[in-house]
Design an enzyme around this catalytic site. Structure first.
Site, PDB file in Angstrom:
ATOM      1  CB  SER A 283      36.554  37.033  37.662  1.00  0.00           C
ATOM      2  OG  SER A 283      37.361  37.646  37.980  1.00  0.00           O
ATOM      3  CE  LYS A 308      35.933  41.540  36.168  1.00  0.00           C
ATOM      4  NZ  LYS A 308      37.355  41.755  37.092  1.00  0.00           N
ATOM      5  CD  GLN A 312      38.095  44.851  37.610  1.00  0.00           C
ATOM      6  OE1 GLN A 312      38.041  43.525  37.996  1.00  0.00           O
ATOM      7  NE2 GLN A 312      38.338  45.163  36.212  1.00  0.00           N
TER       8      GLN A 312
END
Length: 540
Positions: A283, A308, A312
């Protein structure tokens, strides 16, 4: 006849209620929930029913769209927000007793006189030692609102009677940086464990301190860093990139493209930079690494990162619970999608069948095991990228690949030479940790008197045969079968871990990593690259 009228009335009520919702699918869902709550033969837990429905719906989407209840939300946010409210101690549970490893510097416990090595046996007259209380229950008793007070009963070595302390709880910082030190005369090392609210501030402070010590080159360690806040990643990348250089952009079906640029105000835009990543770097770590690699700003060392790259959006629900819904994807400056495939078709189409989503989730979760089985973690030649995923870096036009994770410029295989079943059992059953804590408890004063500074300890301390003998005795007590060949193979790693844990308990995490990094192959490779001409050859 009366029952039929009641049923029709309920059905009419359901239909009337559902008219308030827009789509046919939404009306259908609300009618089903209303019918179950009002007509089902037995009483149902409506909240649980709705929670399960939300969880099942999100499971059809992607691995990172999730639901968390109110308690889970609180626990999830604490590490990223950078603080919690409590008494301020690092501790380990040893034989059902809370042993203080270190009080937080200038924290509430240190201020009242609690010391490393103290054992907390009671909280507000409730015994927590010898009662097999869970760590979570103990922490809930120690934590509390800032300004509130808690009474602690403590046993201290060489003091006969229990000691009583009243601690006034306060904000306790949770640091993003594990370590920052000069690893070579002109090379600094900074390790970041997560991207939280205070990460950029911590990094800038550490970097300036290292620059004052003569740092010209930097090794940025993001191994095992699972990510965190997007803003923290952008702020960190800004420290290395030039003005108006793109850091990352996001784009989704309904989310318009959003671009994030460096301001050109960073404090390390010139020196040589090596970034360390591994299969657990994800991420926000991948955003920073991708930006540095795409702009040819530094070299990346290690193994392919996790992959990742989904954005979100947190959606707060009335009861304090939260949905984290994927709304877009991250893309590096060169246009690479960071996210690895997460279903069997490498697509986001919904199959409508639970078995498909469950199989896809299982496959996604097993990806790292599959990488190991394919040999990807041991050999770079086992990693294959299709030409369709090929991209070019922004300045030098070097070839890089998308399709999931960041592939390093210099591959470092996972070191399996020192790991054995015997060593894994020692760690899994807590022998290494327990041995260290008992040794420290018995020898703390002696060690601190002998080694006034960490540098002296690092140079001269050796794990002796007596300590290793005690470890083997503890292993026997835990019914870990001794294997001489495996023991001898793992011995260098065991000695390093013991020394590092002793250093951590006498000083802090900074000293722990100074010891452990001597056996870290990626750190060794980074130093080789900086000391040779490899860095300049890659980025000439």
């Amino acid at each position: 006849m009366k029952k039929i009228y009641i049923f029709l009335a309920c059905l009419w009520a359901i239909t009337s209620q559902a008219q308030n919702f827009g789509s046919p699918a939404m009306r259908k869902l609300q009618m089903a929930e209303f019918a179950i709550a009002n007509l089902y033969v037995d009483k149902v837990d409506e909240n649980k029913l709705v929670e399960e429905a939300i969880i099942k719906m999100l499971a059809q989407l992607d691995p990172h769209s999730t639901y968390s209840n109110a308690e889970e939300v609180k626990k999830m946010n604490e590490p990223l927000q950078g603080n919690f409210e409590g008494i301020g101690v690092q501790f380990q549970m040893i034989e059902d007793t809370l042993l203080v490893v270190q009080p937080v510097s200038n924290g509430p416990s240190e201020k009242v006189g609690i010391l490393a090595g103290d054992r907390i046996i009671a909280v507000n007259d409730t015994a927590i030692a010898g009662v097999k209380m869970s760590t979570e229950d103990i922490m809930s008793r120690l934590r509390g609102p800032k300004g509130s007070k808690v009474n602690l009963t403590i046993l201290r070595r060489e003091v006969n009677d229990p000691l009583l302390f009243t601690v006034k709880r306060d904000k306790i910082p949770i640091l993003s940086l594990d370590a920052a030190y000069m690893i070579e005369p002109k090379t600094g090392y900074i390790r970041i464990n997560r991207f939280g609210a205070t990460t950029a501030e911590e990094f800038l402070k550490a970097m300036k301190e290292l620059q004052s010590k003569g740092m010209k080159d930097l090794i940025l360690d993001l191994q095992g860093n699972g990510g965190g806040y997007l803003n923290a990643a952008i702020d960190l990348a800004n420290e290395f990139l030039g003005e108006k250089e793109l850091i990352v952009y996001t784009e989704g079906r309904t989310a318009q493209r959003s671009e994030f640029f460096a301001k050109g105000t960073g404090n390390f835009r010139k020196g040589r930079l090596v970034v360390l990543v591994d299969e657990y770097s994800a991420s926000a770590s991948e955003i920073v690494t991708g930006a540095i690699q795409d702009w040819d700003r530094g070299v990346v060392v290690g193994r392919r990162s996790f992959g990742k790259g989904l954005v979100q959006r947190p959606i707060d629900l009335p009861d304090g619970s939260m949905i984290r819904l994927t709304i877009a994807r991250y893309y590096t400056p060169a246009g690479r999608c960071i996210q690895k495939p997460y279903d069997s078709t490498a697509d986001t189409k919904l199959s409508g069948r639970n078995s498909d989503s469950e199989n896809n989730q299982k496959k996604y979760n097993q990806d790292l095991i599959d990488r190991f089985n394919r040999g990807e973690l041991m050999n770079a030649d086992s990693i294959h990228f299709p030409d369709s995923l090929k991209c070019q870096t922004k300045k030098l036009g070097r070839t890089v690949y998308g399709g999931g994770g960041i592939m390093p410029d210099y591959f470092v295989p996972i070191d399996t030479t020192l790991y054995t079943d015997y060593h894994r059992n020692l760690v899994a059953k807590g022998v290494i940790i327990k041995l260290t804590m008992k040794y420290i408890e018995k020898h703390r004063k002696e060690l601190l008197n002998k080694y006034k500074k960490f540098e002296t300890f690092n140079e001269k301390f050796e794990v002796d045969d007596e300590l290793l003998k005690t470890m083997r005795e503890m292993a026997d007590q835990e019914k870990i079968e001794f294997n001489e060949e495996q023991y001898n193979k793992a011995l260098p790693l065991i000695k390093t871990q013991l020394k590092a844990l002793i250093a951590r308990d006498l000083w802090d995490m900074n000293e722990y990593f100074q010891v452990m990094n001597k056996t870290n192959k990626s750190v060794e490779r980074a130093l080789e690259i900086l000391s040779s001409k490899e860095y300049e050859q890659m980025l000439k």
